[in-house]
Design a protein around this motif. Structure first.
Motif, PDB file in Angstrom:
ATOM      1  N   MET A 239      61.040  48.016 -21.325  1.00  0.00           N
ATOM      2  CA  MET A 239      60.230  46.887 -20.830  1.00  0.00           C
ATOM      3  C   MET A 239      58.839  46.872 -21.470  1.00  0.00           C
ATOM      4  O   MET A 239      58.030  45.996 -21.191  1.00  0.00           O
ATOM      5  CB  MET A 239      60.055  46.962 -19.303  1.00  0.00           C
ATOM      6  N   GLU A 240      58.546  47.884 -22.336  1.00  0.00           N
ATOM      7  CA  GLU A 240      57.170  48.050 -22.795  1.00  0.00           C
ATOM      8  C   GLU A 240      56.632  46.839 -23.557  1.00  0.00           C
ATOM      9  O   GLU A 240      55.483  46.424 -23.365  1.00  0.00           O
ATOM     10  CB  GLU A 240      57.000  49.340 -23.619  1.00  0.00           C
ATOM     11  N   GLU A 241      57.503  46.256 -24.374  1.00  0.00           N
ATOM     12  CA  GLU A 241      57.017  45.162 -25.208  1.00  0.00           C
ATOM     13  C   GLU A 241      56.626  43.951 -24.351  1.00  0.00           C
ATOM     14  O   GLU A 241      55.536  43.389 -24.509  1.00  0.00           O
ATOM     15  CB  GLU A 241      58.144  44.757 -26.157  1.00  0.00           C
ATOM     16  N   ILE A 242      57.505  43.600 -23.463  1.00  0.00           N
ATOM     17  CA  ILE A 242      57.234  42.422 -22.627  1.00  0.00           C
ATOM     18  C   ILE A 242      56.055  42.691 -21.676  1.00  0.00           C
ATOM     19  O   ILE A 242      55.258  41.802 -21.372  1.00  0.00           O
ATOM     20  CB  ILE A 242      58.517  42.009 -21.874  1.00  0.00           C
ATOM     21  N   LEU A 243      55.899  43.943 -21.272  1.00  0.00           N
ATOM     22  CA  LEU A 243      54.750  44.278 -20.418  1.00  0.00           C
ATOM     23  C   LEU A 243      53.445  44.207 -21.203  1.00  0.00           C
ATOM     24  O   LEU A 243      52.419  43.771 -20.673  1.00  0.00           O
ATOM     25  CB  LEU A 243      54.934  45.670 -19.803  1.00  0.00           C
ATOM     26  N   ARG A 244      53.515  44.614 -22.472  1.00  0.00           N
ATOM     27  CA  ARG A 244      52.296  44.480 -23.301  1.00  0.00           C
ATOM     28  C   ARG A 244      51.950  43.005 -23.460  1.00  0.00           C
ATOM     29  O   ARG A 244      50.801  42.611 -23.400  1.00  0.00           O
ATOM     30  CB  ARG A 244      52.494  45.151 -24.666  1.00  0.00           C
ATOM     31  N   ALA A 245      52.995  42.189 -23.627  1.00  0.00           N
ATOM     32  CA  ALA A 245      52.751  40.756 -23.797  1.00  0.00           C
ATOM     33  C   ALA A 245      52.125  40.158 -22.531  1.00  0.00           C
ATOM     34  O   ALA A 245      51.392  39.181 -22.606  1.00  0.00           O
ATOM     35  CB  ALA A 245      54.062  40.041 -24.126  1.00  0.00           C
ATOM     36  N   ARG A 246      52.404  40.770 -21.383  1.00  0.00           N
ATOM     37  CA  ARG A 246      51.867  40.226 -20.124  1.00  0.00           C
ATOM     38  C   ARG A 246      50.668  41.040 -19.616  1.00  0.00           C
ATOM     39  O   ARG A 246      50.306  40.956 -18.431  1.00  0.00           O
ATOM     40  CB  ARG A 246      52.980  40.193 -19.056  1.00  0.00           C
ATOM     41  N   ASP A 247      50.080  41.782 -20.510  1.00  0.00           N
ATOM     42  CA  ASP A 247      49.005  42.703 -20.118  1.00  0.00           C
ATOM     43  C   ASP A 247      47.906  42.035 -19.287  1.00  0.00           C
ATOM     44  O   ASP A 247      47.437  42.577 -18.291  1.00  0.00           O
ATOM     45  CB  ASP A 247      48.399  43.339 -21.375  1.00  0.00           C
ATOM     46  N   SER A 248      47.508  40.808 -19.679  1.00  0.00           N
ATOM     47  CA  SER A 248      46.379  40.185 -18.973  1.00  0.00           C
ATOM     48  C   SER A 248      46.775  39.740 -17.565  1.00  0.00           C
ATOM     49  O   SER A 248      45.911  39.413 -16.755  1.00  0.00           O
ATOM     50  CB  SER A 248      45.848  39.002 -19.773  1.00  0.00           C
ATOM     51  N   SER A 249      48.063  39.720 -17.267  1.00  0.00           N
ATOM     52  CA  SER A 249      48.501  39.352 -15.907  1.00  0.00           C
ATOM     53  C   SER A 249      49.105  40.543 -15.175  1.00  0.00           C
ATOM     54  O   SER A 249      49.916  40.387 -14.259  1.00  0.00           O
ATOM     55  CB  SER A 249      49.554  38.246 -15.966  1.00  0.00           C
ATOM     56  N   THR A 250      48.762  41.742 -15.612  1.00  0.00           N
ATOM     57  CA  THR A 250      49.344  42.945 -15.002  1.00  0.00           C
ATOM     58  C   THR A 250      48.250  43.791 -14.374  1.00  0.00           C
ATOM     59  O   THR A 250      47.164  43.912 -14.946  1.00  0.00           O
ATOM     60  CB  THR A 250      50.082  43.771 -16.075  1.00  0.00           C
ATOM     61  N   ILE A 251      48.546  44.370 -13.231  1.00  0.00           N
ATOM     62  CA  ILE A 251      47.535  45.177 -12.544  1.00  0.00           C
ATOM     63  C   ILE A 251      48.202  46.390 -11.906  1.00  0.00           C
ATOM     64  O   ILE A 251      49.379  46.338 -11.533  1.00  0.00           O
ATOM     65  CB  ILE A 251      46.810  44.317 -11.476  1.00  0.00           C
ATOM     66  N   GLY A 252      47.477  47.494 -11.808  1.00  0.00           N
ATOM     67  CA  GLY A 252      47.979  48.685 -11.112  1.00  0.00           C
ATOM     68  C   GLY A 252      47.147  48.909  -9.854  1.00  0.00           C
ATOM     69  O   GLY A 252      45.926  49.030  -9.941  1.00  0.00           O
ATOM     70  N   ILE A 253      47.803  48.924  -8.713  1.00  0.00           N
ATOM     71  CA  ILE A 253      47.102  49.204  -7.444  1.00  0.00           C
ATOM     72  C   ILE A 253      47.796  50.394  -6.793  1.00  0.00           C
ATOM     73  O   ILE A 253      49.001  50.343  -6.527  1.00  0.00           O
ATOM     74  CB  ILE A 253      47.158  47.998  -6.480  1.00  0.00           C
ATOM     75  N   LEU A 254      47.031  51.446  -6.559  1.00  0.00           N
ATOM     76  CA  LEU A 254      47.612  52.647  -5.957  1.00  0.00           C
ATOM     77  C   LEU A 254      48.120  52.331  -4.542  1.00  0.00           C
ATOM     78  O   LEU A 254      47.463  51.615  -3.793  1.00  0.00           O
ATOM     79  CB  LEU A 254      46.530  53.732  -5.880  1.00  0.00           C
ATOM     80  N   ASN A 255      49.291  52.868  -4.210  1.00  0.00           N
ATOM     81  CA  ASN A 255      49.812  52.695  -2.852  1.00  0.00           C
ATOM     82  C   ASN A 255      48.885  53.336  -1.832  1.00  0.00           C
ATOM     83  O   ASN A 255      48.113  54.248  -2.149  1.00  0.00           O
ATOM     84  CB  ASN A 255      51.178  53.373  -2.712  1.00  0.00           C
ATOM     85  N   GLY A 256      49.040  52.901  -0.603  1.00  0.00           N
ATOM     86  CA  GLY A 256      48.319  53.542   0.492  1.00  0.00           C
ATOM     87  C   GLY A 256      49.262  54.414   1.307  1.00  0.00           C
ATOM     88  O   GLY A 256      50.443  54.550   1.001  1.00  0.00           O
ATOM     89  N   VAL A 257      48.692  55.017   2.341  1.00  0.00           N
ATOM     90  CA  VAL A 257      49.464  55.869   3.244  1.00  0.00           C
ATOM     91  C   VAL A 257      49.266  55.346   4.661  1.00  0.00           C
ATOM     92  O   VAL A 257      48.164  54.961   5.027  1.00  0.00           O
ATOM     93  CB  VAL A 257      48.957  57.331   3.176  1.00  0.00           C
ATOM     94  N   ASP A 258      50.331  55.329   5.420  1.00  0.00           N
ATOM     95  CA  ASP A 258      50.223  54.965   6.830  1.00  0.00           C
ATOM     96  C   ASP A 258      49.905  56.246   7.601  1.00  0.00           C
ATOM     97  O   ASP A 258      50.795  57.021   7.941  1.00  0.00           O
ATOM     98  CB  ASP A 258      51.549  54.344   7.291  1.00  0.00           C
TER      99      ASP A 258
END
Ligand code: ADP
Ligand code: GLC
Length: 481
Positions: free
Chosen positions: A232-251
């Protein structure tokens, strides 16, 4: 919010924890969140008040040559009141488990994707955000753009596709094309995949979601590389400006040593002796010999290669011969790993115990009772267990990847900073070094107490992480055309 898992109703791993805790956060913050989940026959209904939604009964749906009848039910989670809609379709969801690996697995989840829209239409309700998760709900963005585009109800809705694990992509042969019901828009499917005979649900989600999220900033970067992207790396690079990483939380209502109702004795940093009580009870119940001063390493995982179990199998037997520690493992999954742990228990009676299966109470008892928690993952999108471990003062031994890299910091005895043991290279030497270092550090009581205090002070609560999602949702709505 749509997903294949939602705790405590349906869970095999962290996906269920995260969809439930994020939804609960949104619900208690006053957002109108409605969850859609298959009504699996494995869902325990005794403590739920479940009602049929009278205007959503007997919905007839055809997927290619197959016809189904669906009914919707609704319940509010006893714990926090989050509204959950349950998609009742016995032909698809009355199976032994959540996942089947069977030949009609794609149909089970195509149905879920379609029903997101059918449900909203019947309720006359359009969400601002369609939040879908992993391959099981990855067709939602395409359906919005291709199949339900005629319905102005959805014209303001924005789609967010969260990748929890790129290792499971959901692929089916192109002969299933008619089952997708794309109404003449089949050419929107990824053409190279199609030419090679495949429809890939995950790639479709990445292609058509307005925004792609994943569950830690480091994993968001990693999956753009060939090493971690699993194609999926290529398509993810192509969508880089619309991609974000948010760390999960804990309950932390469920997972903290102060509040946990599943452990023998609650404790906190000012009453740390309570942890030793949990260790004694755990070891006794698991048939392990408790000896004061001898550390106990815990492991709770789906038994798959992702979790670094090949390294564990190489390193732990030799280390058990060289150093004095005990080991408790809980997991279900691939037979070869279960066999390894069973054999290890046989070879080291009283020092090693393996519980084969899924056991939530035992998972809590291991978090509370072990001194160290082992998570040497080959890849780890986020990982929750290391964050639980931090709160329980159970020092995580992790590989520096994905969310493990973002949540655990290597302890430095000279400055007294850091929360765990972190190694970089995925090889036996790396893991050996890490466990060996943890066992040595355990003998230095002051350093160990400092590290435990640092770990227990970490805060990954959903009040923080959930706010990040709300910021993202709002930004998505502002940017709509
Ligand atoms: P993943 O989602 O890849 O499995 P995470 O660390 O994000 O990994 O989440 C795993 C979750 O599943 C944790 O809540 C953990 O306690 C739970 N879990 C995994 N295996 C078992 C098991 N055999 N019994 C009980 N809980 C388990
Ligand atoms: C996945 C990942 C895990 C993550 C979880 C919840 O199953 O393997 O790292 O914590 O989803 O997002």
């Amino acid at each position: 919010m749509c997903a294949s898992e939602f705790a405590p109703l349906a869970k095999t791993g962290g996906l269920g924890d995260v969809t439930a805790a994020l939804s609960a956060y949104l619900h208690r913050s006053g957002h109108d969140v409605r969850v859609l989940l298959p009504f699996y026959s494995s869902i325990k209904t005794d403590e739920l008040n479940i009602y049929p939604v009278d205007f959503m009964q007997g919905v007839e749906v055809s997927l290619g040559a197959h016809s189904f009848r669906c009914d919707f039910y609704v319940t509010a989670l006893p714990k926090d009141g989050t509204p959950v809609y349950l998609l009742h379709c016995p032909a698809l969801y009355h199976r032994a488990g959540i996942y089947t690996g069977g030949a009609d697995e794609h149909l089970r989840f195509i149905m879920l994707n379609r029903m997101v829209f059918e449900m909203c239409q019947r309720m006359g309700w359009a969400p601002d955000i369609l939040h879908c998760n992993d391959w099981h709900t990855a067709l939602v963005p395409l359906y919005q753009k291709a199949v339900y585009d005629w319905d102005t109800l959805f014209s303001r809705s924005r789609s967010l596709f969260s990748i929890h694990n790129i290792g499971y992509q959901g692929t089916v042969g192109t002969s299933a094309i008619s089952e997708l019901g794309l109404a003449g828009k089949e050419s929107l499917l990824h053409q190279q995949d199609f030419a090679s005979g495949q429809i890939n649900f995950m790639r479709t989600g990445i292609l058509y979601a307005d925004v792609v999220a994943t569950v830690s900033p480091t994993y968001a970067r990693e999956i753009q590389t060939a090493e971690y992207g699993m194609g999926m790396e290529e398509i993810l690079r192509a969508r880089d400006s619309s991609t974000i990483g948010i760390l999960n939380g804990v309950d932390y209502d469920d997972w903290s040593p102060q509040a946990d109702s599943l452990i023998p004795r609650n404790y906190d940093i000012d009453d740390i002796e309570g942890k030793e009580v949990n260790k004694q009870v755990l070891m006794r119940e698991m048939g392990l010999e408790y000896r004061p001063g001898v550390p106990l390493i815990g492991l709770v995982a789906r038994l798959t290669g992702q979790k670094g179990l090949d390294l564990v199998a190489e390193v732990i037997p030799a280390l058990l011969k060289r150093r004095d520690f005990s080991f408790v493992a809980l997991g279900s999954g691939e037979g070869r790993y279960a066999d390894f742990f069973s054999e290890l228990q046989r070879r080291f009676p009283g020092r090693v115990c393996f519980y084969s299966g899924y056991n939530n109470k035992l998972a809590h008892m291991i978090e509370a009772g072990a001194d160290m928690f082992l998570m040497p993952s080959a890849y780890e999108p986020c990982g929750l267990n290391q964050m639980y471990s931090l709160k329980y003062g159970t020092i995580p031994i992790v590989r520096k990847t994905g969310g493990l890299a973002d949540s655990v910091q290597l302890f430095d005895p000279s400055s007294g900073t850091g929360t765990g043991i972190v190694f970089r290279d995925y090889n036996n030497e790396g893991l050996w070094w890490a466990i060996d270092a943890a066992l040595t550090l355990y003998q230095d009581k002051d350093a160990w107490s400092t590290m435990m205090a640092n770990a227990m002070a970490m805060d990954f609560s959903w009040d923080k992480q959930g706010a990040e999602y709300v910021r993202l949702y709002r930004a998505m709505l502002r940017s709509k055309n």
